[in-house]
Design an enzyme around this catalytic site. Structure first.
Site, PDB file in Angstrom:
ATOM      1  N   MET A  10       0.844  -1.194   0.000  1.00 12.84           N
ATOM      2  CA  MET A  10       0.000   0.000   0.000  1.00 12.84           C
ATOM      3  C   MET A  10       0.880   1.245   0.000  1.00 12.84           C
ATOM      4  O   MET A  10       1.681   1.445   0.914  1.00 12.84           O
ATOM      5  CB  MET A  10      -0.933  -0.011   1.223  1.00 12.84           C
ATOM      6  CG  MET A  10      -1.974  -1.122   1.165  1.00 12.84           C
ATOM      7  SD  MET A  10      -3.030  -1.225   2.630  1.00 12.84           S
ATOM      8  CE  MET A  10      -1.933  -2.059   3.785  1.00 12.84           C
ATOM      9  N   MET A  11       0.711   2.053  -1.034  1.00 15.44           N
ATOM     10  CA  MET A  11       1.537   3.242  -1.190  1.00 15.44           C
ATOM     11  C   MET A  11       1.386   4.175   0.009  1.00 15.44           C
ATOM     12  O   MET A  11       0.272   4.434   0.473  1.00 15.44           O
ATOM     13  CB  MET A  11       1.151   4.000  -2.472  1.00 15.44           C
ATOM     14  CG  MET A  11       1.462   3.236  -3.752  1.00 15.44           C
ATOM     15  SD  MET A  11       3.224   2.903  -3.967  1.00 15.44           S
ATOM     16  CE  MET A  11       3.853   4.573  -4.173  1.00 15.44           C
ATOM     17  N   CYS A  92      -2.440  -1.458  -9.804  1.00 14.39           N
ATOM     18  CA  CYS A  92      -2.586  -0.091  -9.296  1.00 14.39           C
ATOM     19  C   CYS A  92      -3.239   0.800 -10.351  1.00 14.39           C
ATOM     20  O   CYS A  92      -2.787   0.827 -11.506  1.00 14.39           O
ATOM     21  CB  CYS A  92      -1.225   0.471  -8.901  1.00 14.39           C
ATOM     22  SG  CYS A  92      -1.315   2.143  -8.223  1.00 14.39           S
ATOM     23  N   LYS A 131       0.535  -9.601  -8.921  1.00 17.56           N
ATOM     24  CA  LYS A 131      -0.673  -9.104  -8.249  1.00 17.56           C
ATOM     25  C   LYS A 131      -1.462  -8.320  -9.279  1.00 17.56           C
ATOM     26  O   LYS A 131      -0.959  -7.344  -9.845  1.00 17.56           O
ATOM     27  CB  LYS A 131      -0.341  -8.221  -7.054  1.00 17.56           C
ATOM     28  CG  LYS A 131      -1.594  -7.779  -6.292  1.00 17.56           C
ATOM     29  CD  LYS A 131      -1.259  -7.052  -4.999  1.00 17.56           C
ATOM     30  CE  LYS A 131      -2.520  -6.820  -4.171  1.00 17.56           C
ATOM     31  NZ  LYS A 131      -3.452  -5.850  -4.778  1.00 17.56           N
ATOM     32  N   HIS A 163      -6.769  -9.109  -6.876  1.00 16.00           N
ATOM     33  CA  HIS A 163      -7.703  -8.147  -6.287  1.00 16.00           C
ATOM     34  C   HIS A 163      -9.009  -8.301  -7.056  1.00 16.00           C
ATOM     35  O   HIS A 163      -9.074  -8.003  -8.250  1.00 16.00           O
ATOM     36  CB  HIS A 163      -7.149  -6.725  -6.422  1.00 16.00           C
ATOM     37  CG  HIS A 163      -7.981  -5.686  -5.749  1.00 16.00           C
ATOM     38  ND1 HIS A 163      -7.494  -4.446  -5.409  1.00 16.00           N
ATOM     39  CD2 HIS A 163      -9.278  -5.687  -5.340  1.00 16.00           C
ATOM     40  CE1 HIS A 163      -8.451  -3.733  -4.834  1.00 16.00           C
ATOM     41  NE2 HIS A 163      -9.529  -4.462  -4.791  1.00 16.00           N
ATOM     42  N   ASN A 203      -7.745 -11.012  -2.743  1.00 14.11           N
ATOM     43  CA  ASN A 203      -7.550  -9.698  -2.133  1.00 14.11           C
ATOM     44  C   ASN A 203      -8.751  -8.825  -2.489  1.00 14.11           C
ATOM     45  O   ASN A 203      -9.367  -9.003  -3.524  1.00 14.11           O
ATOM     46  CB  ASN A 203      -6.243  -9.099  -2.666  1.00 14.11           C
ATOM     47  CG  ASN A 203      -6.051  -7.635  -2.288  1.00 14.11           C
ATOM     48  OD1 ASN A 203      -5.804  -6.800  -3.152  1.00 14.11           O
ATOM     49  ND2 ASN A 203      -6.144  -7.302  -1.027  1.00 14.11           N
ATOM     50  N   GLY A 204      -9.053  -7.878  -1.591  1.00 15.77           N
ATOM     51  CA  GLY A 204     -10.086  -6.905  -1.889  1.00 15.77           C
ATOM     52  C   GLY A 204     -11.268  -6.972  -0.933  1.00 15.77           C
ATOM     53  O   GLY A 204     -11.995  -7.963  -0.905  1.00 15.77           O
ATOM     54  N   GLY A 230      -5.607  -5.737   3.266  1.00 15.96           N
ATOM     55  CA  GLY A 230      -5.060  -4.421   2.994  1.00 15.96           C
ATOM     56  C   GLY A 230      -5.381  -3.437   4.099  1.00 15.96           C
ATOM     57  O   GLY A 230      -4.811  -3.475   5.184  1.00 15.96           O
ATOM     58  N   ARG A 231      -6.365  -2.575   3.828  1.00 18.62           N
ATOM     59  CA  ARG A 231      -6.657  -1.491   4.775  1.00 18.62           C
ATOM     60  C   ARG A 231      -7.083  -1.999   6.154  1.00 18.62           C
ATOM     61  O   ARG A 231      -6.805  -1.354   7.161  1.00 18.62           O
ATOM     62  CB  ARG A 231      -7.733  -0.582   4.181  1.00 18.62           C
ATOM     63  CG  ARG A 231      -7.189   0.335   3.079  1.00 18.62           C
ATOM     64  CD  ARG A 231      -8.289   0.985   2.292  1.00 18.62           C
ATOM     65  NE  ARG A 231      -9.006   0.013   1.475  1.00 18.62           N
ATOM     66  CZ  ARG A 231     -10.181   0.253   0.908  1.00 18.62           C
ATOM     67  NH1 ARG A 231     -10.790   1.411   1.099  1.00 18.62           N
ATOM     68  NH2 ARG A 231     -10.754  -0.669   0.151  1.00 18.62           N
TER      69      ARG A 231
END
Length: 337
Positions: A10-11, A92, A131, A163, A203-204, A230-231
């Site tokens: 994650m940027m 991305c 990914k 994702h 993912n997601g 992720g988040r």
């Protein structure tokens, strides 16, 4: 490599300090760097871009790019730094990524992705992985996902993190692309069902370990190889403290927020001695007390005091004490009631 749980690249979030903190919570999960572009590695400061602490293993380097030769050289450099995996970003959706012809827009060019992956695989001995999204814009995801995976598989790639959303490059911001396109978990399960020889992680939108366990359930005859958080892992990192037991069957005790910060403390002390600002490390801890008494005070103290010149570990102690005091007050009130 056991991929049952990984933490998404994650940027601006999964920098080396974040990864060291996450490792304090889980010894098993596979960690990922932020995406680093191949040209940046070839022309930039390797230590600044790629440096990491040994405590982070296993850790994967995610690359961005679309030039096979550049990616191969960047992968070699990453492997020499000690990364356990080299991953290519094909997901991305940012404007910068689109203008540079990498990230999600590569879903339109499956053979180019395969060429890039063949170059990476040929350059390193560690695993080379992809990914990706399930497609972009007006693509049919039932076609685009399989074309990308099959082209890479033909080049010898066997590990994919998907994702489970389209990326809508026309009309949505990168932030909106994380939420607005609908999730299609069934398509990822279909990919695994029809390509059982490949490693497929999902993912997601996965919000907690209950959902992670549900994705790993094989009651429908499909056994996904892993889940990428992720988040959820970033905003509520304490959930990672249960991951080793729940997802890996470890017999070790769960790691609570206090224990994780205690484990993270030597890392913070070492970085402070090198001149790293405390706030660069504590910003990744802000959500670890989520749901506990004193969480708001914990966040406020770290946010306000960690940015002050010369701030040290006494700030962390102050924030922890605020939680202990709040929990003691809650316990006293509970007994009195």
């Amino acid at each position: 490599m056991n991929r049952r749980l990984s933490i998404a690249p994650m940027m601006d979030w999964t920098d080396r300090h974040c990864r060291a903190f996450h490792r304090a919570l889980t010894t098993r999960a596979l960690l990922y760097t932020e995406m680093v572009t191949a040209p940046a590695i070839l022309h930039g400061d390797h230590q600044r871009l790629l440096g990491f602490d040994a405590v982070e293993h296993p850790v994967a380097l995610q690359l961005g790019g679309s030039d096979p030769d550049q990616l191969a050289e960047a992968a070699r450099i990453g492997e020499a730094f000690g990364y356990d995996e080299i991953n290519l970003n094909v997901g991305c959706p940012s404007d910068r990524v689109q203008s540079g012809r990498f990230g999600a827009c590569l879903m339109r060019e499956p053979q180019l992705v395969a060429d890039c992956m063949a170059a990476i695989k040929g350059a390193v001995a560690v695993p080379a992985t992809v990914k990706c999204r399930i497609g972009v814009d007006d693509q049919d995801p039932q076609v685009s996902l399989f074309e990308t995976v099959d082209a890479c598989a033909a080049a010898g790639i066997d590990t994919f993190i998907v994702h489970a959303r389209m990326a809508w490059l026309k009309g949505l911001s990168p932030k909106e692309n994380r939420d607005v396109p609908p999730l299609d978990y069934a398509l990822v399960r279909r990919l695994k069902r029809e390509r059982p020889h490949l490693s497929v992680s999902i993912n997601g939108g996965i919000a907690n370990l209950d959902e992670a366990e549900a994705h790993l359930d094989d009651s429908d005859g499909v056994q996904l190889d892993g889940v990428m958080l992720g988040r959820a892992a970033y905003h509520e990192p304490a959930i990672l403290g249960e991951a080793d037991r729940r997802l890996y069957g470890a017999s070790t005790p769960d790691v609570d927020a206090f224990a994780a910060i205690d484990r993270y403390r030597p890392y913070m002390a070492a970085r402070l001695a090198e001149g790293v600002h405390l706030a660069a490390m504590t910003r990744h801890m802000l959500g670890v007390m989520h749901g506990r008494a004193g969480a708001r005070a914990f966040r406020r103290i770290l946010t306000v005091e960690a940015i002050r010149p010369g701030a040290g570990l006494e700030v962390v102690d102050h924030a922890l004490e605020a939680v202990r005091e709040a929990e003691a007050r809650r316990e006293t009130a509970s007994r009195a009631a």
